[in-house]
Design a protein around this motif. Structure first.
Motif, PDB file in Angstrom:
ATOM      1  N   PHE A 153       6.890  -0.292   0.180  1.00  0.00           N
ATOM      2  CA  PHE A 153       5.776  -0.165  -0.761  1.00  0.00           C
ATOM      3  C   PHE A 153       4.689  -1.195  -0.457  1.00  0.00           C
ATOM      4  O   PHE A 153       3.492  -0.878  -0.468  1.00  0.00           O
ATOM      5  N   ARG A 154       5.085  -2.441  -0.194  1.00  0.00           N
ATOM      6  CA  ARG A 154       4.086  -3.472   0.118  1.00  0.00           C
ATOM      7  C   ARG A 154       3.357  -3.151   1.415  1.00  0.00           C
ATOM      8  O   ARG A 154       2.140  -3.349   1.520  1.00  0.00           O
ATOM      9  N   ALA A 155       4.074  -2.640   2.409  1.00  0.00           N
ATOM     10  CA  ALA A 155       3.424  -2.304   3.682  1.00  0.00           C
ATOM     11  C   ALA A 155       2.381  -1.221   3.498  1.00  0.00           C
ATOM     12  O   ALA A 155       1.298  -1.275   4.095  1.00  0.00           O
ATOM     13  N   GLN A 156       2.642  -0.227   2.648  1.00  0.00           N
ATOM     14  CA  GLN A 156       1.668   0.835   2.421  1.00  0.00           C
ATOM     15  C   GLN A 156       0.459   0.322   1.647  1.00  0.00           C
ATOM     16  O   GLN A 156      -0.683   0.685   1.943  1.00  0.00           O
ATOM     17  N   ILE A 157       0.666  -0.544   0.648  1.00  0.00           N
ATOM     18  CA  ILE A 157      -0.457  -1.097  -0.117  1.00  0.00           C
ATOM     19  C   ILE A 157      -1.315  -1.995   0.780  1.00  0.00           C
ATOM     20  O   ILE A 157      -2.563  -1.991   0.682  1.00  0.00           O
ATOM     21  N   GLU A 158      -0.696  -2.762   1.670  1.00  0.00           N
ATOM     22  CA  GLU A 158      -1.471  -3.569   2.611  1.00  0.00           C
ATOM     23  C   GLU A 158      -2.285  -2.694   3.549  1.00  0.00           C
ATOM     24  O   GLU A 158      -3.416  -3.041   3.917  1.00  0.00           O
ATOM     25  N   GLU A 159      -1.741  -1.536   3.944  1.00  0.00           N
ATOM     26  CA  GLU A 159      -2.501  -0.636   4.809  1.00  0.00           C
ATOM     27  C   GLU A 159      -3.676  -0.010   4.064  1.00  0.00           C
ATOM     28  O   GLU A 159      -4.729   0.251   4.654  1.00  0.00           O
ATOM     29  N   ASP A 160      -3.510   0.215   2.754  1.00  0.00           N
ATOM     30  CA  ASP A 160      -4.588   0.823   1.968  1.00  0.00           C
ATOM     31  C   ASP A 160      -5.677  -0.181   1.601  1.00  0.00           C
ATOM     32  O   ASP A 160      -6.873   0.135   1.706  1.00  0.00           O
ATOM     33  N   TRP A 161      -5.311  -1.400   1.166  1.00  0.00           N
ATOM     34  CA  TRP A 161      -6.281  -2.339   0.615  1.00  0.00           C
ATOM     35  C   TRP A 161      -6.329  -3.682   1.337  1.00  0.00           C
ATOM     36  O   TRP A 161      -7.094  -4.561   0.950  1.00  0.00           O
ATOM     37  N   GLY A 162      -5.502  -3.885   2.330  1.00  0.00           N
ATOM     38  CA  GLY A 162      -5.512  -5.153   3.033  1.00  0.00           C
ATOM     39  C   GLY A 162      -4.503  -6.130   2.476  1.00  0.00           C
ATOM     40  O   GLY A 162      -4.081  -6.020   1.310  1.00  0.00           O
ATOM     41  N   PRO A 163      -4.097  -7.149   3.253  1.00  0.00           N
ATOM     42  CA  PRO A 163      -3.067  -8.099   2.788  1.00  0.00           C
ATOM     43  C   PRO A 163      -3.531  -8.999   1.659  1.00  0.00           C
ATOM     44  O   PRO A 163      -2.731  -9.390   0.802  1.00  0.00           O
ATOM     45  N   GLU A 164      -4.827  -9.348   1.614  1.00  0.00           N
ATOM     46  CA  GLU A 164      -5.296 -10.277   0.577  1.00  0.00           C
ATOM     47  C   GLU A 164      -5.248  -9.625  -0.795  1.00  0.00           C
ATOM     48  O   GLU A 164      -4.727 -10.203  -1.764  1.00  0.00           O
ATOM     49  N   VAL A 165      -5.783  -8.414  -0.909  1.00  0.00           N
ATOM     50  CA  VAL A 165      -5.799  -7.734  -2.209  1.00  0.00           C
ATOM     51  C   VAL A 165      -4.376  -7.373  -2.648  1.00  0.00           C
ATOM     52  O   VAL A 165      -4.020  -7.500  -3.821  1.00  0.00           O
ATOM     53  N   SER A 166      -3.541  -6.938  -1.705  1.00  0.00           N
ATOM     54  CA  SER A 166      -2.172  -6.590  -2.072  1.00  0.00           C
ATOM     55  C   SER A 166      -1.406  -7.817  -2.553  1.00  0.00           C
ATOM     56  O   SER A 166      -0.570  -7.724  -3.463  1.00  0.00           O
ATOM     57  N   GLY A 167      -1.664  -8.987  -1.959  1.00  0.00           N
ATOM     58  CA  GLY A 167      -1.013 -10.199  -2.428  1.00  0.00           C
ATOM     59  C   GLY A 167      -1.456 -10.590  -3.821  1.00  0.00           C
ATOM     60  O   GLY A 167      -0.652 -11.063  -4.636  1.00  0.00           O
ATOM     61  N   LEU A 168      -2.776 -10.431  -4.127  1.00  0.00           N
ATOM     62  CA  LEU A 168      -3.268 -10.766  -5.460  1.00  0.00           C
ATOM     63  C   LEU A 168      -2.733  -9.812  -6.522  1.00  0.00           C
ATOM     64  O   LEU A 168      -2.480 -10.226  -7.658  1.00  0.00           O
ATOM     65  N   GLN A 216     -11.226  -5.795 -10.136  1.00  0.00           N
ATOM     66  CA  GLN A 216     -11.898  -7.068  -9.916  1.00  0.00           C
ATOM     67  C   GLN A 216     -11.783  -7.555  -8.472  1.00  0.00           C
ATOM     68  O   GLN A 216     -12.354  -8.586  -8.126  1.00  0.00           O
ATOM     69  N   CYS A 217     -11.027  -6.844  -7.661  1.00  0.00           N
ATOM     70  CA  CYS A 217     -10.794  -7.276  -6.282  1.00  0.00           C
ATOM     71  C   CYS A 217     -11.533  -6.405  -5.274  1.00  0.00           C
ATOM     72  O   CYS A 217     -11.192  -6.410  -4.077  1.00  0.00           O
ATOM     73  N   GLN A 218     -12.513  -5.616  -5.724  1.00  0.00           N
ATOM     74  CA  GLN A 218     -13.187  -4.725  -4.792  1.00  0.00           C
ATOM     75  C   GLN A 218     -13.996  -5.486  -3.749  1.00  0.00           C
ATOM     76  O   GLN A 218     -14.173  -5.017  -2.623  1.00  0.00           O
ATOM     77  N   GLU A 219     -14.489  -6.667  -4.115  1.00  0.00           N
ATOM     78  CA  GLU A 219     -15.275  -7.434  -3.158  1.00  0.00           C
ATOM     79  C   GLU A 219     -14.411  -8.044  -2.049  1.00  0.00           C
ATOM     80  O   GLU A 219     -14.944  -8.420  -0.996  1.00  0.00           O
ATOM     81  N   ARG A 220     -13.133  -8.163  -2.279  1.00  0.00           N
ATOM     82  CA  ARG A 220     -12.232  -8.760  -1.292  1.00  0.00           C
ATOM     83  C   ARG A 220     -11.647  -7.726  -0.323  1.00  0.00           C
ATOM     84  O   ARG A 220     -10.840  -8.085   0.532  1.00  0.00           O
ATOM     85  N   LEU A 221     -12.018  -6.474  -0.488  1.00  0.00           N
ATOM     86  CA  LEU A 221     -11.465  -5.434   0.376  1.00  0.00           C
ATOM     87  C   LEU A 221     -11.992  -5.575   1.792  1.00  0.00           C
ATOM     88  O   LEU A 221     -13.166  -5.933   2.004  1.00  0.00           O
ATOM     89  N   PRO A 222     -11.180  -5.296   2.806  1.00  0.00           N
ATOM     90  CA  PRO A 222     -11.680  -5.302   4.189  1.00  0.00           C
ATOM     91  C   PRO A 222     -12.691  -4.185   4.423  1.00  0.00           C
ATOM     92  O   PRO A 222     -12.853  -3.275   3.610  1.00  0.00           O
ATOM     93  N   THR A 223     -13.338  -4.267   5.550  1.00  0.00           N
ATOM     94  CA  THR A 223     -14.343  -3.259   5.883  1.00  0.00           C
ATOM     95  C   THR A 223     -13.676  -1.902   6.088  1.00  0.00           C
ATOM     96  O   THR A 223     -12.686  -1.767   6.796  1.00  0.00           O
ATOM     97  N   GLY A 224     -14.249  -0.902   5.454  1.00  0.00           N
ATOM     98  CA  GLY A 224     -13.704   0.448   5.570  1.00  0.00           C
ATOM     99  C   GLY A 224     -12.656   0.792   4.538  1.00  0.00           C
ATOM    100  O   GLY A 224     -12.217   1.952   4.486  1.00  0.00           O
ATOM    101  N   ILE A 266       6.467   4.884   3.836  1.00  0.00           N
ATOM    102  CA  ILE A 266       5.730   5.542   2.753  1.00  0.00           C
ATOM    103  C   ILE A 266       4.378   6.001   3.292  1.00  0.00           C
ATOM    104  O   ILE A 266       3.706   5.267   4.029  1.00  0.00           O
ATOM    105  N   VAL A 267       3.976   7.214   2.917  1.00  0.00           N
ATOM    106  CA  VAL A 267       2.680   7.763   3.323  1.00  0.00           C
ATOM    107  C   VAL A 267       2.004   8.345   2.087  1.00  0.00           C
ATOM    108  O   VAL A 267       2.675   8.789   1.155  1.00  0.00           O
TER     109      VAL A 267
END
Length: 596
Positions: A380-395, A489-497, A555-556
């Protein structure tokens, strides 16, 4: 069931029940001997030796000669079957005639023990007996009564008592099998228990199963309509209610494929002409479906749009002769006609459907235990990191796996809906319901067996089984997850794309539009890989064999699922392919499959 069929079933039941019961008891006895005495002591050769010596001892103790046996048979035939010397002579003459006629039909080469000759000869003998002696005197009950009386007469002529029989049988078992008296006592005790259990089962279930088998053999469903009725109850239990269940398709097939094709032929050698007619009709049907699809994609002119009836009502009014003359009088340009079809439906995205019986949310820990996904939190964490990046998923999720398993709640789903354009009708859109049946135990724990296979689309994948960016996979679990409010509140921390899916919702109190997070839909899948390292098809059957990669479960999002993958299970006992679809089948995770 008619009276004739019921009487025939009862007659066959009386004939076969005694024989089948004796066969089952013999199998139980043989299995118990192997279990108690050991397979090395009770071999086939020793069993034959035991039967031969027992028969020799029985013949030595009997006073019944062949002449006595013939006299007893003649007496019982007169008493039970009402036979007379005249009828017996007539029967022998008639039976010999039937036997000679059957020998001329099958010839002498087809009279072996495994051929159909003995069976047909027995049927002819039964028919001749009923014809000469009368069907009333040759019923199944009277035949069984005859065998019972003959066996009793043979027993009465034997000097053996029951005690003598048991003692001789025990002595022969000890001499031939090499066993002890204690083992014989143990066998009698175990066999008595099994025999009591068998008698109870036979009276409760065995006779009913035999009657059901005979009914299916006597009252056969040879016609398509009646054959469908024989499977309707099982189909409803496995796949639900029979919506749109109809035989109109099979009823209409002879009209177009047979009647019209025959009428178009010259009635001479019509089979080849009918096949040619059906091939041409099928080709024209595909062409008719393809032309509207091409016209809607931009490949059209006004004449072809008229022919395939793709003009809107307004364009039809502007295309009349009167409207054309009015445009010429006023020096107006011809309007631009665009094809339009009200039947075309837009493709929708794949989405989950069918909430499980348990409406309450399940934690990741409960789902991982119920569906045997040990590393559910890591996946689950790996899929969330792929969707939103490691920083947002950690927060949002944190970094403690144990806390993640108990703090994240998901909603289990029964399946998903997939929308596609079928090949044979490209202007329409069909929806496939890829259900995953969920079974519940007494503890309300979900267990989801694999009921279908899916194509999963991968953009950048290292998998070696990719076909046009798709990999056939086995679904394990469908679920949906609603992100917490802090994700907005974390939309600004999202990676590009990377983006967060949101939707606008009207608040009932303030009557203002509020931005809300959108529900995320995922699937836990097991990808496959080619059994052959090069991905080549088998040289015998032409199929590409694949095997599941259990260690690469992940997970996909359901949007990556692009329809069902047609997998055929390979029979492990042989090299042949068992052509059974994987719908509603419980399978092992280490089974080989074939994809095409």
């Amino acid at each position: 069931m008619s009276k004739y069929a019921k009487a025939k079933v009862d007659e066959q039941l009386a004939t076969e029940s005694h024989q089948l019961r004796a066969q089952k008891i013999h199998k139980i006895c043989a299995a118990m001997e192997v279990l108690v005495y050991g397979a090395e002591k009770v071999t086939i050769s020793k069993r034959r030796q035991f039967q031969v010596r027992l028969q020799i001892a029985r013949q030595a103790a009997t006073k019944w000669s062949e002449a006595d046996c013939d006299r007893a048979i003649e007496r019982l035939e007169r008493e039970i079957h009402q036979m007379t010397p005249v009828k017996c002579k007539l029967f022998n003459k008639l039976f010999q005639h039937h036997e000679r006629q059957l020998l001329q039909e099958v010839r002498t080469k087809a009279t072996g023990p495994r051929s159909t000759f003995p069976k047909k000869l027995a049927q002819m003998k039964t028919a001749a007996e009923e014809e000469v002696y009368g069907a009333v005197n040759m019923t199944a009950d009277k035949r069984e009564e005859f065998q019972v009386h003959l066996s009793n007469a043979e027993t009465e002529a034997t000097t053996w008592s029951i005690a003598n029989t048991d003692s001789i049988v025990s002595r022969l078992e000890r001499e031939i099998y090499g066993i002890t008296s204690n083992e014989q006592m143990r066998f009698k005790k175990e066999f008595t228990i099994r025999l009591i259990e068998f008698e109870a089962w036979w009276q409760a279930i065995g006779v009913q199963e035999l009657r059901k088998t005979i009914e299916q053999r006597v009252v056969h469903f040879g016609y398509p309509k009646m054959h469908l009725v024989s499977h309707i109850s099982e189909s409803i239990r496995r796949m639900g209610s029979g919506d749109n269940f109809t035989t109109d398709i099979s009823e209409r097939l002879p009209i177009g494929n047979v009647k019209e094709a025959y009428r178009s032929s010259n009635k001479v050698n019509c089979t080849r002409q009918m096949l040619k007619h059906n091939d041409r009709s099928t080709g024209l049907d595909y062409m008719e479906e393809t032309l509207p699809y091409l016209a809607l994609q931009g490949w059209y002119d006004i004449d072809s749009a008229k022919i395939v009836n793709l003009l809107s009502p307004a364009d039809k009014r502007r295309d009349t002769r009167r409207a054309h003359l009015l445009r010429l009088q006023h020096c107006q340009d011809e309007p631009l006609f665009r094809p339009a079809s009200p039947q075309v439906l837009h493709l929708r995205e794949t989405h989950v459907r069918g909430v499980c019986r348990s409406i309450k949310f399940n934690s990741l820990r409960d789902a991982s235990e119920d569906f045997r996904i040990s590393n559910f939190a890591q996946l689950f964490r790996a899929q969330i990191e792929e969707d939103w990046g490691p920083e947002v998923s950690g927060l949002v999720l944190g970094y403690d796996q144990n806390v993640l398993l108990d703090s994240i709640f998901i909603k289990l789903q029964n399946g998903l809906s997939y929308y596609h354009q079928p090949f044979h009708c490209p202007t329409s859109v069909e929806r496939l319901e890829l259900d995953c049946k969920v079974e519940y135990t007494d503890a309300n724990q979900g267990i989801m067996p694999e009921s279908h296979n899916i194509w999963v689309h991968y953009t950048d994948s290292d998998l070696d089984n990719t076909f046009q960016g798709r990999v056939p996979s086995v679904p394990v679990l469908y679920f949906s997850w609603t992100p917490p409010n802090q994700i907005l509140q974390c939309q600004e921390r999202l990676p590009t794309g990377k983006v967060i899916s949101t939707l606008s919702k009207r608040c009932k109190k303030t009557q203002q539009w509020i931005l809300r997070r959108q529900v995320q839909e995922y699937a836990v899948v097991i990808p496959t890989k080619y059994k052959d390292p090069h991905g080549w098809a088998d040289c015998v059957d032409g199929f590409m064999q694949v095997v599941k990669q259990i260690d690469m479960m992940h997970i996909v999002p359901v949007g990556a699922i692009v329809g069902p993958a047609h997998l055929v299970r390979e029979n492990a006992a042989s090299d042949r392919i068992d052509s059974v679809w994987l719908v509603n089948n419980h399978v092992d995770l280490n089974t080989y499959w074939t994809v095409y």
